[in-house]
Design an enzyme around this catalytic site. Structure first.
Site, PDB file in Angstrom:
ATOM      1  N   ARG A   1      10.590  -7.172  12.229  1.00 45.67           N
ATOM      2  CA  ARG A   1       9.191  -6.808  12.479  1.00 45.67           C
ATOM      3  C   ARG A   1       8.299  -7.134  11.284  1.00 45.67           C
ATOM      4  O   ARG A   1       7.142  -7.522  11.458  1.00 45.67           O
ATOM      5  CB  ARG A   1       9.087  -5.326  12.806  1.00 45.67           C
ATOM      6  CG  ARG A   1       9.640  -4.988  14.177  1.00 45.67           C
ATOM      7  CD  ARG A   1       9.571  -3.503  14.394  1.00 45.67           C
ATOM      8  NE  ARG A   1       9.993  -3.124  15.724  1.00 45.67           N
ATOM      9  CZ  ARG A   1      10.159  -1.856  16.103  1.00 45.67           C
ATOM     10  NH1 ARG A   1       9.941  -0.877  15.246  1.00 45.67           N
ATOM     11  NH2 ARG A   1      10.530  -1.582  17.334  1.00 45.67           N
TER      12      ARG A   1
ATOM     13  N   TYR B   1       3.171   9.691  -0.419  1.00 43.47           N
ATOM     14  CA  TYR B   1       4.299   9.080   0.302  1.00 43.47           C
ATOM     15  C   TYR B   1       5.635   9.274  -0.424  1.00 43.47           C
ATOM     16  O   TYR B   1       6.693   8.988   0.151  1.00 43.47           O
ATOM     17  CB  TYR B   1       4.082   7.574   0.524  1.00 43.47           C
ATOM     18  CG  TYR B   1       2.803   7.159   1.214  1.00 43.47           C
ATOM     19  CD1 TYR B   1       1.988   8.084   1.864  1.00 43.47           C
ATOM     20  CD2 TYR B   1       2.418   5.822   1.225  1.00 43.47           C
ATOM     21  CE1 TYR B   1       0.815   7.683   2.484  1.00 43.47           C
ATOM     22  CE2 TYR B   1       1.244   5.419   1.848  1.00 43.47           C
ATOM     23  CZ  TYR B   1       0.452   6.348   2.467  1.00 43.47           C
ATOM     24  OH  TYR B   1      -0.707   5.932   3.074  1.00 43.47           O
TER      25      TYR B   1
ATOM     26  N   GLN C   1     -10.347   2.522   3.295  1.00 45.73           N
ATOM     27  CA  GLN C   1      -9.177   2.413   4.179  1.00 45.73           C
ATOM     28  C   GLN C   1      -9.216   3.566   5.180  1.00 45.73           C
ATOM     29  O   GLN C   1      -9.236   4.728   4.784  1.00 45.73           O
ATOM     30  CB  GLN C   1      -7.901   2.482   3.338  1.00 45.73           C
ATOM     31  CG  GLN C   1      -6.655   2.347   4.181  1.00 45.73           C
ATOM     32  CD  GLN C   1      -5.366   2.575   3.406  1.00 45.73           C
ATOM     33  OE1 GLN C   1      -4.619   3.500   3.697  1.00 45.73           O
ATOM     34  NE2 GLN C   1      -5.102   1.746   2.419  1.00 45.73           N
TER      35      GLN C   1
ATOM     36  N   LEU D   1      -1.383  -0.475  14.070  1.00 49.43           N
ATOM     37  CA  LEU D   1      -0.740  -0.625  15.386  1.00 49.43           C
ATOM     38  C   LEU D   1      -0.827   0.674  16.178  1.00 49.43           C
ATOM     39  O   LEU D   1      -0.228   0.797  17.249  1.00 49.43           O
ATOM     40  CB  LEU D   1       0.741  -1.016  15.206  1.00 49.43           C
ATOM     41  CG  LEU D   1       0.998  -2.330  14.463  1.00 49.43           C
ATOM     42  CD1 LEU D   1       2.484  -2.486  14.156  1.00 49.43           C
ATOM     43  CD2 LEU D   1       0.491  -3.518  15.281  1.00 49.43           C
ATOM     44  N   GLY D   2      -1.558   1.656  15.640  1.00 50.69           N
ATOM     45  CA  GLY D   2      -1.629   2.949  16.323  1.00 50.69           C
ATOM     46  C   GLY D   2      -0.246   3.569  16.446  1.00 50.69           C
ATOM     47  O   GLY D   2       0.070   4.226  17.426  1.00 50.69           O
TER      48      GLY D   2
ATOM     49  N   ASP E   1       0.831  -1.207   0.000  1.00 50.79           N
ATOM     50  CA  ASP E   1       0.000   0.000   0.000  1.00 50.79           C
ATOM     51  C   ASP E   1       0.866   1.258   0.000  1.00 50.79           C
ATOM     52  O   ASP E   1       1.543   1.553   0.976  1.00 50.79           O
ATOM     53  CB  ASP E   1      -0.893   0.005   1.246  1.00 50.79           C
ATOM     54  CG  ASP E   1      -1.830   1.210   1.267  1.00 50.79           C
ATOM     55  OD1 ASP E   1      -2.961   1.058   0.803  1.00 50.79           O
ATOM     56  OD2 ASP E   1      -1.402   2.296   1.716  1.00 50.79           O
TER      57      ASP E   1
ATOM     58  N   SER F   1      -2.425   2.616   9.980  1.00 54.31           N
ATOM     59  CA  SER F   1      -1.936   2.697  11.364  1.00 54.31           C
ATOM     60  C   SER F   1      -2.594   1.623  12.228  1.00 54.31           C
ATOM     61  O   SER F   1      -3.108   1.910  13.316  1.00 54.31           O
ATOM     62  CB  SER F   1      -2.207   4.073  11.968  1.00 54.31           C
ATOM     63  OG  SER F   1      -1.012   4.766  12.133  1.00 54.31           O
TER      64      SER F   1
ATOM     65  N   HIS G   1      -7.636   9.512  -1.573  1.00 51.47           N
ATOM     66  CA  HIS G   1      -6.900   9.499  -0.305  1.00 51.47           C
ATOM     67  C   HIS G   1      -7.704  10.094   0.861  1.00 51.47           C
ATOM     68  O   HIS G   1      -7.732   9.535   1.955  1.00 51.47           O
ATOM     69  CB  HIS G   1      -5.561  10.237  -0.471  1.00 51.47           C
ATOM     70  CG  HIS G   1      -4.497   9.759   0.464  1.00 51.47           C
ATOM     71  ND1 HIS G   1      -3.173   9.644   0.118  1.00 51.47           N
ATOM     72  CD2 HIS G   1      -4.563   9.343   1.748  1.00 51.47           C
ATOM     73  CE1 HIS G   1      -2.482   9.197   1.150  1.00 51.47           C
ATOM     74  NE2 HIS G   1      -3.306   9.003   2.149  1.00 51.47           N
TER      75      HIS G   1
ATOM     76  N   LYS H   1      -2.917   6.051  -4.292  1.00 50.18           N
ATOM     77  CA  LYS H   1      -4.036   6.965  -3.960  1.00 50.18           C
ATOM     78  C   LYS H   1      -3.842   8.335  -4.600  1.00 50.18           C
ATOM     79  O   LYS H   1      -2.694   8.791  -4.747  1.00 50.18           O
ATOM     80  CB  LYS H   1      -4.139   7.141  -2.437  1.00 50.18           C
ATOM     81  CG  LYS H   1      -3.986   5.841  -1.662  1.00 50.18           C
ATOM     82  CD  LYS H   1      -4.119   6.026  -0.172  1.00 50.18           C
ATOM     83  CE  LYS H   1      -3.767   4.746   0.568  1.00 50.18           C
ATOM     84  NZ  LYS H   1      -2.339   4.573   0.853  1.00 50.18           N
TER      85      LYS H   1
ATOM     86  N   LYS I   1       3.022  -0.790   8.904  1.00 55.22           N
ATOM     87  CA  LYS I   1       4.262  -0.289   8.304  1.00 55.22           C
ATOM     88  C   LYS I   1       5.436  -0.719   9.166  1.00 55.22           C
ATOM     89  O   LYS I   1       5.410  -0.565  10.397  1.00 55.22           O
ATOM     90  CB  LYS I   1       4.213   1.235   8.214  1.00 55.22           C
ATOM     91  CG  LYS I   1       5.517   1.882   7.758  1.00 55.22           C
ATOM     92  CD  LYS I   1       6.348   2.436   8.902  1.00 55.22           C
ATOM     93  CE  LYS I   1       7.729   2.904   8.444  1.00 55.22           C
ATOM     94  NZ  LYS I   1       8.564   3.346   9.564  1.00 55.22           N
TER      95      LYS I   1
ATOM     96  N   ASN J   1     -10.387   7.080   4.281  1.00 53.13           N
ATOM     97  CA  ASN J   1     -10.796   8.117   5.234  1.00 53.13           C
ATOM     98  C   ASN J   1     -12.210   8.633   4.995  1.00 53.13           C
ATOM     99  O   ASN J   1     -12.508   9.782   5.322  1.00 53.13           O
ATOM    100  CB  ASN J   1      -9.784   9.271   5.205  1.00 53.13           C
ATOM    101  CG  ASN J   1      -8.399   8.804   5.550  1.00 53.13           C
ATOM    102  OD1 ASN J   1      -8.180   8.275   6.642  1.00 53.13           O
ATOM    103  ND2 ASN J   1      -7.456   8.930   4.627  1.00 53.13           N
TER     104      ASN J   1
HETATM  105  P1  A2P Z   1       9.576   0.530  12.253  1.00 52.31           P
HETATM  106  O1  A2P Z   1       9.289   0.884  10.810  1.00 52.31           O
HETATM  107  O2  A2P Z   1      10.848   1.133  12.758  1.00 52.31           O
HETATM  108  O3  A2P Z   1       9.482  -0.959  12.511  1.00 52.31           O
HETATM  109  P2  A2P Z   1       1.426   1.708  12.141  1.00 52.31           P
HETATM  110  O4  A2P Z   1       1.493   0.794  10.959  1.00 52.31           O
HETATM  111  O5  A2P Z   1       0.346   1.431  13.100  1.00 52.31           O
HETATM  112  O6  A2P Z   1       1.466   3.172  11.725  1.00 52.31           O
HETATM  113  O7  A2P Z   1       2.756   1.466  12.984  1.00 52.31           O
HETATM  114  C1  A2P Z   1       4.001   1.710  12.418  1.00 52.31           C
HETATM  115  C2  A2P Z   1       4.997   2.026  13.511  1.00 52.31           C
HETATM  116  O8  A2P Z   1       5.127   0.903  14.382  1.00 52.31           O
HETATM  117  C3  A2P Z   1       6.346   2.300  12.937  1.00 52.31           C
HETATM  118  O9  A2P Z   1       6.951   3.266  13.755  1.00 52.31           O
HETATM  119  C4  A2P Z   1       7.073   0.960  13.045  1.00 52.31           C
HETATM  120  O10 A2P Z   1       8.439   1.214  13.191  1.00 52.31           O
HETATM  121  C5  A2P Z   1       6.446   0.363  14.285  1.00 52.31           C
HETATM  122  N1  A2P Z   1       6.270  -1.102  14.235  1.00 52.31           N
HETATM  123  C6  A2P Z   1       5.912  -1.871  13.181  1.00 52.31           C
HETATM  124  N2  A2P Z   1       5.821  -3.165  13.520  1.00 52.31           N
HETATM  125  C7  A2P Z   1       6.134  -3.233  14.840  1.00 52.31           C
HETATM  126  C8  A2P Z   1       6.238  -4.294  15.776  1.00 52.31           C
HETATM  127  N3  A2P Z   1       5.973  -5.554  15.426  1.00 52.31           N
HETATM  128  N4  A2P Z   1       6.584  -3.990  17.048  1.00 52.31           N
HETATM  129  C9  A2P Z   1       6.854  -2.718  17.414  1.00 52.31           C
HETATM  130  N5  A2P Z   1       6.778  -1.672  16.569  1.00 52.31           N
HETATM  131  C10 A2P Z   1       6.418  -1.914  15.294  1.00 52.31           C
END
Ligand code: A2P
Length: 272
Positions: free
Chosen positions: A235, A51, A160, A189-190, A46, A187, A109, A76, A229, A139
């Site tokens: 990760r 970007y 999205q 993972l916030g 994506d 986001s 977007h 987008k 991301k 959005n």
């Molecule tokens: P990095 O690119 O250094 O791994 P989101 O997708 O919710 O925006 O989250 C992205 C953020 O979370 C980035 O800062 C990424 O950093 C970090 N991140 C991605 N995967 C993990 C993971 N498994 N554990 C901790 N942080 C992560």
């Protein structure tokens, strides 16, 4: 059990992977991150004109050793190009940057007041011309989607939006699912904010997983396509390993209880 390459069928019959890699702010790590993701089974990438890494995404897809047709690429149209009625030009530039013949999914977007219908008409034309396999939005709130459903000819296949445990968007998610629009989480993972949450740690311990994996599994079980991301190999690999366990219904409910309305971008106040 699903796998990372499992797909969901969009409202036009096109199959989209249930999990992907986001590349917002991946910068000069974009090529290795995308290549690493594809090597680890990811099939959805994506990006967005905003970007500034469509070129790198295109390069990584071309050099990864997996045929282009097996990879689902989303990009987008950015806000200024909507405001200036240059949506077609924006798409053509994205295609040139990606150096591809088509895009799998092209999204609006952000909803720009007064431009929703105009932009959507351009996307419908791109779809009719088979330059994009599916079109959707990003959005969009329920009222934006309703505006489209009244005026559009083609229904959006995907919406999205920002979604993570501190902003679960349960109503919007359920509305999308009820309209056959696949919800996708940016986001997911916030941005890492929720990873220290005690409930996540508790569930991570129970399942022998990490808090990030618990969150990503929660999205998948809710029928939401997450696009976490990361630019770190470890990760990228870890985030994909969420298809070998399942959270219980009561655990999903407890996770929904973490919501506290932490929103980074309000779709009703787009001034960027
Ligand atoms: P990095 O690119 O250094 O791994 P989101 O997708 O919710 O925006 O989250 C992205 C953020 O979370 C980035 O800062 C990424 O950093 C970090 N991140 C991605 N995967 C993990 C993971 N498994 N554990 C901790 N942080 C992560």
């Amino acid at each position: 059990m699903q796998t990372i390459s499992s797909t969901v069928t969009l409202n036009n019959g096109v199959k989209m992977p249930v999990f992907g890699l986001g590349v917002f702010e991946s910068g000069e790590s974009t090529v290795p991150a995308v290549q690493c993701a594809i090597q680890n089974g990811y099939r959805l990438i994506d990006t967005a004109a905003f970007y500034l890494n469509e070129k790198e995404v295109g390069e990584a897809v071309r050099t990864c050793g997996v045929p282009r047709e097996e990879i689902f690429v989303t990009t987008k149209v950015w806000n200024d190009m909507q405001r200036e009625s240059r949506q077609r030009e924006a798409f053509e530039k994205s295609l040139r940057e990606l150096d591809m013949e088509y895009v799998d999914l092209y999204l609006v977007h952000w909803p720009i007041p007064g431009k929703i219908h105009e932009t959507w008409k351009v996307l419908e034309t791109l779809y009719e011309e088979k330059l994009v396999r599916a079109i959707g939005v990003s959005n969009f709130l329920e009222h934006h989607l309703e505006e489209l459903s009244v005026k559009g000819n083609v229904a959006p296949a995907v919406n999205q939006f920002e979604s993570h445990p501190y902003l679960n968007r349960k109503e919007l998610r359920n509305y999308c699912l009820s309209q056959n629009i696949v919800p996708e989480a940016w986001s997911p993972l916030g941005r890492g904010a929720a990873l220290e949450e005690p409930l996540l740690k508790e569930l991570a311990e129970k399942y022998g997983k990490t808090p990030a994996q618990i969150i990503l599994r929660y999205h998948v079980q809710n029928g939401v396509v997450p696009i976490p991301k990361s630019v770190r190999e470890e990760r990228i690999r870890q985030n994909a390993e969420v298809f070998d366990f399942a959270l219980e219904g009561e655990e999903l409910s407890r996770l929904e209880g973490l919501d506290r309305g932490d929103m980074h971008g309000d779709p009703d106040r787009v001034d960027w």
